[in-house]
Scaffold this motif. Sequence first.
Motif, PDB file in Angstrom:
ATOM      1  N   VAL A  16       0.835  -1.201   0.000  1.00 50.92           N
ATOM      2  CA  VAL A  16       0.000   0.000   0.000  1.00 50.92           C
ATOM      3  C   VAL A  16       0.876   1.259   0.000  1.00 50.92           C
ATOM      4  O   VAL A  16       1.867   1.338   0.716  1.00 50.92           O
ATOM      5  CB  VAL A  16      -0.989   0.000   1.191  1.00 50.92           C
ATOM      6  N   ASP A  17       0.534   2.197  -0.882  1.00 54.27           N
ATOM      7  CA  ASP A  17       1.204   3.501  -0.934  1.00 54.27           C
ATOM      8  C   ASP A  17       0.482   4.433   0.027  1.00 54.27           C
ATOM      9  O   ASP A  17      -0.738   4.598  -0.066  1.00 54.27           O
ATOM     10  CB  ASP A  17       1.126   4.108  -2.345  1.00 54.27           C
TER      11      ASP A  17
ATOM     12  N   GLY B 132       5.720  10.110   0.986  1.00 49.66           N
ATOM     13  CA  GLY B 132       5.081   8.801   0.988  1.00 49.66           C
ATOM     14  C   GLY B 132       5.967   7.668   1.461  1.00 49.66           C
ATOM     15  O   GLY B 132       7.179   7.723   1.369  1.00 49.66           O
TER      16      GLY B 132
ATOM     17  N   LYS C 290       5.647   3.119   1.807  1.00 50.44           N
ATOM     18  CA  LYS C 290       4.916   1.993   1.231  1.00 50.44           C
ATOM     19  C   LYS C 290       4.895   0.825   2.199  1.00 50.44           C
ATOM     20  O   LYS C 290       5.826   0.631   2.964  1.00 50.44           O
ATOM     21  CB  LYS C 290       5.582   1.537  -0.067  1.00 50.44           C
TER      22      LYS C 290
ATOM     23  N   THR D 173      -4.884   0.041  -2.232  1.00 47.96           N
ATOM     24  CA  THR D 173      -3.535   0.135  -2.791  1.00 47.96           C
ATOM     25  C   THR D 173      -2.918   1.518  -2.591  1.00 47.96           C
ATOM     26  O   THR D 173      -1.697   1.653  -2.609  1.00 47.96           O
ATOM     27  CB  THR D 173      -3.546  -0.177  -4.301  1.00 47.96           C
ATOM     28  N   ARG D 174      -3.750   2.550  -2.462  1.00 44.68           N
ATOM     29  CA  ARG D 174      -3.257   3.916  -2.220  1.00 44.68           C
ATOM     30  C   ARG D 174      -4.168   4.585  -1.205  1.00 44.68           C
ATOM     31  O   ARG D 174      -5.391   4.464  -1.279  1.00 44.68           O
ATOM     32  CB  ARG D 174      -3.274   4.759  -3.496  1.00 44.68           C
ATOM     33  N   TYR D 175      -3.550   5.333  -0.292  1.00 42.57           N
ATOM     34  CA  TYR D 175      -4.308   6.055   0.728  1.00 42.57           C
ATOM     35  C   TYR D 175      -3.617   7.401   0.915  1.00 42.57           C
ATOM     36  O   TYR D 175      -2.527   7.477   1.453  1.00 42.57           O
ATOM     37  CB  TYR D 175      -4.312   5.249   2.031  1.00 42.57           C
ATOM     38  N   ILE D 176      -4.255   8.441   0.422  1.00 45.11           N
ATOM     39  CA  ILE D 176      -3.661   9.782   0.405  1.00 45.11           C
ATOM     40  C   ILE D 176      -4.532  10.704   1.254  1.00 45.11           C
ATOM     41  O   ILE D 176      -5.704  10.908   0.950  1.00 45.11           O
ATOM     42  CB  ILE D 176      -3.596  10.335  -1.039  1.00 45.11           C
TER      43      ILE D 176
ATOM     44  N   PHE E 174      -0.284  11.016  -8.102  1.00 47.67           N
ATOM     45  CA  PHE E 174       0.015   9.730  -7.515  1.00 47.67           C
ATOM     46  C   PHE E 174      -0.530   8.652  -8.440  1.00 47.67           C
ATOM     47  O   PHE E 174      -1.664   8.218  -8.303  1.00 47.67           O
ATOM     48  CB  PHE E 174      -0.614   9.618  -6.131  1.00 47.67           C
TER      49      PHE E 174
ATOM     50  N   ARG F 285      -0.567   2.168  -8.838  1.00 48.09           N
ATOM     51  CA  ARG F 285       0.591   1.403  -8.388  1.00 48.09           C
ATOM     52  C   ARG F 285       1.160   0.517  -9.479  1.00 48.09           C
ATOM     53  O   ARG F 285       2.348   0.387  -9.622  1.00 48.09           O
ATOM     54  CB  ARG F 285       0.159   0.555  -7.190  1.00 48.09           C
TER      55      ARG F 285
ATOM     56  N   LYS G 121       5.752   6.994 -13.432  1.00 46.93           N
ATOM     57  CA  LYS G 121       5.874   7.985 -12.368  1.00 46.93           C
ATOM     58  C   LYS G 121       5.963   9.373 -12.987  1.00 46.93           C
ATOM     59  O   LYS G 121       6.551   9.550 -14.049  1.00 46.93           O
ATOM     60  CB  LYS G 121       7.132   7.721 -11.521  1.00 46.93           C
TER      61      LYS G 121
END
Length: 141
Positions: A32-33, A46, A48, A113-116, A131, A134, A139
């Motif tokens: 998870v990012d 960030g 991971k 997978t991502r939590y911002i 972002f 994943r 990038k």
Amino acid sequence: MEPASIEVIVAAHTAFNERRLDELELFMHEDVDLFLPLSLGLRPTGEKGLAALRATLANALAVAPDLRIEFERAEVVGDLVILACLAAATGTDGVRYQWPLRVIVAAEDRRITRYIVRAPHADLAADAHAFPARRGAAKPQ
């Protein structure tokens, strides 16, 4: 994003609010990012993985053991869910504080997978594109 992903996000936040942290990890992808404010224990660039999640939770709950995050609304935008949330915790002065948050979440195969986490005035559209997904995305340069 499929509607079941919203169910996963709600279940993950419920597990957090009820301090079922082992269960919370089951909703998170092992890579998870995380993009969280410095006040929650991570660099804004960030971190991971589940180890970063565990460290963040330990830092946050050491400072605010009664921290809760409640949903106000959710909006699905492409493969992302953007949440309007209200966080609340008791400060070291004994006063209960509340503050708004915006959270950008991506999920895949019923795992986050991502939590911002962002301030409510942040440019969420720009953040969401900053972002990339994943898997399979380039990038930003």
